[in-house]
Write an enzyme that holds these catalytic residues in place. Sequence first.
Site, PDB file in Angstrom:
ATOM      1  N   ARG A  44       0.865  -1.172   0.000  1.00  0.00           N
ATOM      2  CA  ARG A  44       0.000   0.000   0.000  1.00  0.00           C
ATOM      3  C   ARG A  44       0.913   1.236   0.000  1.00  0.00           C
ATOM      4  O   ARG A  44       1.809   1.363   0.836  1.00  0.00           O
ATOM      5  CB  ARG A  44      -0.860   0.032   1.258  1.00  0.00           C
ATOM      6  CG  ARG A  44      -1.693   1.270   1.300  1.00  0.00           C
ATOM      7  CD  ARG A  44      -2.187   1.560   2.683  1.00  0.00           C
ATOM      8  NE  ARG A  44      -3.028   2.752   2.653  1.00  0.00           N
ATOM      9  CZ  ARG A  44      -3.205   3.532   3.696  1.00  0.00           C
ATOM     10  NH1 ARG A  44      -2.620   3.264   4.845  1.00  0.00           N
ATOM     11  NH2 ARG A  44      -3.973   4.578   3.613  1.00  0.00           N
TER      12      ARG A  44
ATOM     13  N   ASP B 293     -14.123   7.748  19.268  1.00  0.00           N
ATOM     14  CA  ASP B 293     -14.760   6.480  18.899  1.00  0.00           C
ATOM     15  C   ASP B 293     -16.286   6.650  18.909  1.00  0.00           C
ATOM     16  O   ASP B 293     -16.873   7.004  19.929  1.00  0.00           O
ATOM     17  CB  ASP B 293     -14.338   5.382  19.887  1.00  0.00           C
ATOM     18  CG  ASP B 293     -14.746   4.007  19.374  1.00  0.00           C
ATOM     19  OD1 ASP B 293     -15.932   3.815  19.033  1.00  0.00           O
ATOM     20  OD2 ASP B 293     -13.871   3.125  19.317  1.00  0.00           O
TER      21      ASP B 293
ATOM     22  N   GLY C 119     -14.597   5.495   8.727  1.00  0.00           N
ATOM     23  CA  GLY C 119     -13.801   4.809   9.755  1.00  0.00           C
ATOM     24  C   GLY C 119     -13.273   5.861  10.692  1.00  0.00           C
ATOM     25  O   GLY C 119     -13.988   6.800  11.046  1.00  0.00           O
ATOM     26  N   ASN C 120     -12.014   5.717  11.098  1.00  0.00           N
ATOM     27  CA  ASN C 120     -11.396   6.808  11.855  1.00  0.00           C
ATOM     28  C   ASN C 120     -11.216   8.013  10.958  1.00  0.00           C
ATOM     29  O   ASN C 120     -11.521   9.128  11.317  1.00  0.00           O
ATOM     30  CB  ASN C 120     -10.048   6.349  12.391  1.00  0.00           C
ATOM     31  CG  ASN C 120     -10.106   6.127  13.868  1.00  0.00           C
ATOM     32  OD1 ASN C 120     -10.724   6.899  14.587  1.00  0.00           O
ATOM     33  ND2 ASN C 120      -9.483   5.056  14.310  1.00  0.00           N
ATOM     34  N   GLY C 121     -10.702   7.734   9.752  1.00  0.00           N
ATOM     35  CA  GLY C 121     -10.719   8.736   8.689  1.00  0.00           C
ATOM     36  C   GLY C 121     -11.995   8.525   7.894  1.00  0.00           C
ATOM     37  O   GLY C 121     -12.469   7.391   7.796  1.00  0.00           O
TER      38      GLY C 121
ATOM     39  N   ARG D  64     -10.031  14.528  13.006  1.00  0.00           N
ATOM     40  CA  ARG D  64      -9.778  15.594  12.025  1.00  0.00           C
ATOM     41  C   ARG D  64     -11.043  16.426  11.815  1.00  0.00           C
ATOM     42  O   ARG D  64     -12.146  15.876  11.799  1.00  0.00           O
ATOM     43  CB  ARG D  64      -9.344  15.015  10.681  1.00  0.00           C
ATOM     44  CG  ARG D  64      -8.010  14.330  10.723  1.00  0.00           C
ATOM     45  CD  ARG D  64      -7.585  13.902   9.312  1.00  0.00           C
ATOM     46  NE  ARG D  64      -6.711  12.760   9.403  1.00  0.00           N
ATOM     47  CZ  ARG D  64      -6.846  11.644   8.680  1.00  0.00           C
ATOM     48  NH1 ARG D  64      -7.796  11.537   7.783  1.00  0.00           N
ATOM     49  NH2 ARG D  64      -6.003  10.656   8.855  1.00  0.00           N
TER      50      ARG D  64
ATOM     51  N   HIS E  17     -16.692   6.080   2.936  1.00  0.00           N
ATOM     52  CA  HIS E  17     -15.797   5.320   3.815  1.00  0.00           C
ATOM     53  C   HIS E  17     -15.806   6.018   5.175  1.00  0.00           C
ATOM     54  O   HIS E  17     -15.271   7.118   5.328  1.00  0.00           O
ATOM     55  CB  HIS E  17     -14.379   5.285   3.218  1.00  0.00           C
ATOM     56  CG  HIS E  17     -13.414   4.528   4.074  1.00  0.00           C
ATOM     57  ND1 HIS E  17     -12.940   3.278   3.745  1.00  0.00           N
ATOM     58  CD2 HIS E  17     -12.860   4.824   5.270  1.00  0.00           C
ATOM     59  CE1 HIS E  17     -12.137   2.845   4.705  1.00  0.00           C
ATOM     60  NE2 HIS E  17     -12.072   3.768   5.634  1.00  0.00           N
TER      61      HIS E  17
HETATM   62  P1  ADP Z   1      -9.614   2.980  10.334  1.00  0.00           P
HETATM   63  O1  ADP Z   1     -10.126   4.173   9.616  1.00  0.00           O
HETATM   64  O2  ADP Z   1      -8.576   3.295  11.355  1.00  0.00           O
HETATM   65  O3  ADP Z   1      -9.289   1.804   9.439  1.00  0.00           O
HETATM   66  P2  ADP Z   1     -12.042   1.566  11.015  1.00  0.00           P
HETATM   67  O4  ADP Z   1     -12.543   1.565   9.617  1.00  0.00           O
HETATM   68  O5  ADP Z   1     -11.760   0.265  11.672  1.00  0.00           O
HETATM   69  O6  ADP Z   1     -10.801   2.513  11.232  1.00  0.00           O
HETATM   70  O7  ADP Z   1     -13.112   2.344  11.893  1.00  0.00           O
HETATM   71  C1  ADP Z   1     -12.849   2.604  13.232  1.00  0.00           C
HETATM   72  C2  ADP Z   1     -14.036   3.294  13.835  1.00  0.00           C
HETATM   73  O8  ADP Z   1     -15.211   2.523  13.592  1.00  0.00           O
HETATM   74  C3  ADP Z   1     -13.935   3.387  15.347  1.00  0.00           C
HETATM   75  O9  ADP Z   1     -13.297   4.566  15.730  1.00  0.00           O
HETATM   76  C4  ADP Z   1     -15.376   3.397  15.770  1.00  0.00           C
HETATM   77  O10 ADP Z   1     -15.778   4.744  15.883  1.00  0.00           O
HETATM   78  C5  ADP Z   1     -16.132   2.792  14.632  1.00  0.00           C
HETATM   79  N1  ADP Z   1     -16.870   1.570  14.988  1.00  0.00           N
HETATM   80  C6  ADP Z   1     -16.451   0.297  14.943  1.00  0.00           C
HETATM   81  N2  ADP Z   1     -17.427  -0.530  15.372  1.00  0.00           N
HETATM   82  C7  ADP Z   1     -18.500   0.243  15.656  1.00  0.00           C
HETATM   83  C8  ADP Z   1     -19.822   0.007  16.140  1.00  0.00           C
HETATM   84  N3  ADP Z   1     -20.263  -1.214  16.398  1.00  0.00           N
HETATM   85  N4  ADP Z   1     -20.622   1.074  16.313  1.00  0.00           N
HETATM   86  C9  ADP Z   1     -20.178   2.316  16.061  1.00  0.00           C
HETATM   87  N5  ADP Z   1     -18.977   2.600  15.604  1.00  0.00           N
HETATM   88  C10 ADP Z   1     -18.137   1.592  15.409  1.00  0.00           C
END
Ligand code: ADP
Length: 400
Positions: A90, A281, A209-211, A240, A207
Amino acid sequence: MKVFVVNCGSSSIKYQLFDMKDESVLAKGLLERVGSDSALLHHKTDGVTHEKQVAAPNHTAGMTTILEALVDPKIGVIRSIDEIDGVGHRVVHGAEEITGSARIDEALIDVIRRNIELAPLHNPPNLAGIEAAMEAIPNVPQVAVFDTAFLATLPPKAYRYAVPEDWYSRFHVRRYGFHGTSHRYVTLRAAELLGRDPAQVNLITCHLGNGCSMTAVAGGKAVDHSMGMTPLEGLVMGTRSGDIDPAIILYMLSRGLSAEQVDEALNKSSGLLGLSGLSNDMRDLLAAAGKGGRNAELAVEIFVYRIVKYVGAYYTILPGLDAVVLTGGIGENSVPIRRMICAGLRRLGAVGDERRNEAVVGGRAGPITAEGSALPVWVVPTNEELMIARDTRAIVAAGR
Ligand code: ADP
């Protein structure tokens, strides 16, 4: 064919070994604290995670540790590293030069090196990983899969900023976009699930996630995207800010913050964390909001509002819309956030279906809107590593 997929961060190496016969994962893991004498290896095979403390003063030592685990008689999955047919890396930033995945040679390494100024935190560890793998597995083809590549099809009206022209021509200031491998994977998977030709499908992929980022996809190609020159623009993210008035930065500098402090604040203590003062989170925020936490509630509200607003913008620029696709940790798992997104998209014809929403968790894909909803909203789990493995297989098989 066995493909080893590597994702190197500044102090970590994530990896997966795929058997491309059936695309199964033979082993996966994470080496944390690379750069120290007490790195920690989490190596998972057959559903069991093995942990081991090792010295990994640099990425080369880290790579050696991981390869040793893969061939270890007890926790390994191959007899020799000769069984690896290709390595997929990556790489975050390919800038304007890179429009797709490519076999790594000196010229490509030069491109990655040249683009360090655009991705100072990411391209150097990506390069360190490439160099480490080339040293450890020298006779195996290495392939680079770029985060920016899927966004290379954005037209100038989407990627240019309305700033002086020489900022672009001299300093390369433009929207590049990120998370491209994830957006490409879910685009292809959504087309398959919707029974559409991938070259015809129109989507808005989110997408989350964290980002967090969103892509407008017309005829299978990215035509707009929410992240910008850096991953700071667009949606509200874990830490962010996403979109802000750029003059806020100058204002905060005038109030005595240093450039580094502003940078740190916008990247590390803004977003959900900044708004809530509690956590980045989403699970914590939803729990707190349920107990009357006003700031957590507002953070969730703004997070969803920004997504819905972007869907509205992308809806108007697309030639049609087959579905809104949600992915990433939040998109794949958070029933309440998905419910709020569907409710926010009611004007565009989305009719949320609570039973479907609750059923599509734990890595499942499926619609979360009702049968016949004018705007379908789908959950499609992402798999960037598999996308990298597929690209690597294709490039190795073609002998490119
Ligand atoms: P990254 O962007 O680091 O790859 P992910 O795609 O794994 O991260 O997403 C992480 C985020 O997903 C966590 O910070 C959390 O907020 C959220 N998350 C994961 N499981 C749940 C859930 N069951 N309910 C709500 N949010 C969740």
